[in-house]
Design a protein around this motif. Sequence first.
Motif, PDB file in Angstrom:
ATOM      1  N   PHE A 114      12.876  -6.114 -10.073  1.00 54.84           N
ATOM      2  CA  PHE A 114      13.974  -5.910 -11.021  1.00 54.84           C
ATOM      3  C   PHE A 114      14.906  -7.128 -10.990  1.00 54.84           C
ATOM      4  CE2 PHE A 114      17.493  -4.121 -13.220  1.00 54.84           C
ATOM      5  CZ  PHE A 114      16.983  -3.074 -13.973  1.00 54.84           C
ATOM      6  N   ASP A 141       4.398 -10.722 -16.493  1.00 52.61           N
ATOM      7  CA  ASP A 141       4.683  -9.833 -15.360  1.00 52.61           C
ATOM      8  C   ASP A 141       3.384  -9.143 -14.951  1.00 52.61           C
ATOM      9  OD1 ASP A 141       5.421  -7.707 -13.717  1.00 52.61           O
ATOM     10  OD2 ASP A 141       7.328  -7.376 -14.746  1.00 52.61           O
ATOM     11  N   ALA A 147       3.071  -7.215 -12.211  1.00 52.75           N
ATOM     12  CA  ALA A 147       3.438  -6.261 -11.145  1.00 52.75           C
ATOM     13  C   ALA A 147       2.327  -5.262 -10.831  1.00 52.75           C
ATOM     14  CB  ALA A 147       4.714  -5.526 -11.528  1.00 52.75           C
ATOM     15  N   HIS A 148       1.726  -4.684 -11.862  1.00 53.96           N
ATOM     16  CA  HIS A 148       0.764  -3.603 -11.621  1.00 53.96           C
ATOM     17  C   HIS A 148      -0.685  -4.078 -11.549  1.00 53.96           C
ATOM     18  CE1 HIS A 148       3.624  -0.304 -11.795  1.00 53.96           C
ATOM     19  NE2 HIS A 148       4.263  -1.043 -12.683  1.00 53.96           N
TER      20      HIS A 148
HETATM   21  C1  PLP Z   1       6.161  -4.201 -14.875  1.00 50.04           C
HETATM   22  C2  PLP Z   1       7.207  -4.101 -13.810  1.00 50.04           C
HETATM   23  N1  PLP Z   1       7.938  -5.174 -13.517  1.00 50.04           N
HETATM   24  C3  PLP Z   1       8.898  -5.122 -12.577  1.00 50.04           C
HETATM   25  C4  PLP Z   1       9.161  -3.976 -11.877  1.00 50.04           C
HETATM   26  C5  PLP Z   1      10.248  -3.952 -10.857  1.00 50.04           C
HETATM   27  O1  PLP Z   1       9.735  -4.195  -9.595  1.00 50.04           O
HETATM   28  P1  PLP Z   1      10.469  -3.683  -8.293  1.00 50.04           P
HETATM   29  O2  PLP Z   1      10.043  -2.277  -8.092  1.00 50.04           O
HETATM   30  O3  PLP Z   1      10.034  -4.622  -7.238  1.00 50.04           O
HETATM   31  O4  PLP Z   1      11.937  -3.779  -8.566  1.00 50.04           O
HETATM   32  C6  PLP Z   1       8.408  -2.841 -12.121  1.00 50.04           C
HETATM   33  C7  PLP Z   1       8.656  -1.608 -11.345  1.00 50.04           C
HETATM   34  O5  PLP Z   1       8.002  -0.623 -11.407  1.00 50.04           O
HETATM   35  C8  PLP Z   1       7.408  -2.891 -13.127  1.00 50.04           C
HETATM   36  O6  PLP Z   1       6.681  -1.813 -13.430  1.00 50.04           O
END
Ligand code: PLP
Length: 380
Positions: A100, A197, A199-200
């Motif tokens: 985040f 991004d 992340a997943h």
């Molecule tokens: C696509 C995506 N980006 C960023 C984040 C944020 O990551 P974090 O949980 O490390 O704050 C998330 C959180 O679920 C997410 O799904």
Amino acid sequence: MKNNLTIRLQKTLDQRKQNDLFRSINPSQGIRLNLSSNDYLNLRTHPEVIRASQIAAEIYGTGSGASPLLTGFGPLHQQLLKSLQRWIGKNSGLLFNSGFMANQALIHHLPGPKDLILTDRLIHHSLAQALGHKDRLFHRFQHNDLDHLESLLEKNKKDFDTVFVITESLYSMEGDSPDLVRLAELKKRYGFFWILDEAHALGVYGPNGEGLAKETGVLEHVDIFIGTLGKTLASMGAFIMTDSREVTDYLTNFAGELIYSTFIPPTVAGAALAALDQVQASRQSAEDLRLLSKNFRNQLSETGHKTIAGDSPIIPVILEEPDQVLKIQEQLLEVGIAVAAVRPPTVPQGASRLRLSLHTGVDATNLDEFLDVVNQCGVL
Ligand SMILES: Cc1ncc(COP(=O)(O)O)c(C=O)c1O
């Protein structure tokens, strides 16, 4: 005590309650089947990951004690950053306390008043929230609709210093992906700055778990790669990787999200480092997870449930109304199964859903059990 503020807050909360949209935080206990965690390779409880965290505590203490520009960035953080850099294959990187914060920092500090941001309509809130920042000019394109993106690029190609295009590689509520190869082609044609991004996707896709950009051969075209440590890497925090040293130097100098916050604990950095080794050793498990997901999506469709095709561990079961998903979530919890009930505003009106996150500890029998409970609820 009631005052003007609390009366106003309560009024808004009451509306949420009336619409079955109220949120609360509850301890996750009594769960025997967790289908609501982003720990896709099940590494949070891996003995070597736990041990690495313990060793880090013994050597460096529990917390980092300071922000990274003071003394918070220690030897383990440096080792982690270097390992991540080697893994992703970009020249420069930064660690952040969370995904985040990383996303907020990027959107707050990189685009200027003469720039344009184009994002997918379903971009994660950590990115979307920052778009409202003053001076930010942005347009959203329809979800995964690259024709729409192309028309926006064509229309705006001459008017801005830099056009940023921001996408995820795997959308957190849909479990689907854009056509990354086409995005790379559009980038070649229009010369935008691509923030991706992952992340997943991290840990699940890619020859060594580096994500979907690597798997689809477009990583070199990504200008800023975002990865998180709190999902497959079994700890907490995030990183960005880029070939532009100017980006990381600029954020180090101007991003309050990085400068003014106590840094990731060394215990967490130690765990992430150990998890990174495990990710690379778990390629067959990641393949099996993708197959399990694909098969279960087929099973869902064949039994009349609405889902989205693909093979990612995030599987939405779309039900429309918030009260339906809440009721099923409650029934599942009664038998020890945790599933997220996702409602507006996280997803659009009429698209409330159960969001399943599979991991390598789940098998087809577990998913049959989930489906039995769902079918017995009488909601569908
Ligand atoms: C696509 C995506 N980006 C960023 C984040 C944020 O990551 P974090 O949980 O490390 O704050 C998330 C959180 O679920 C997410 O799904």
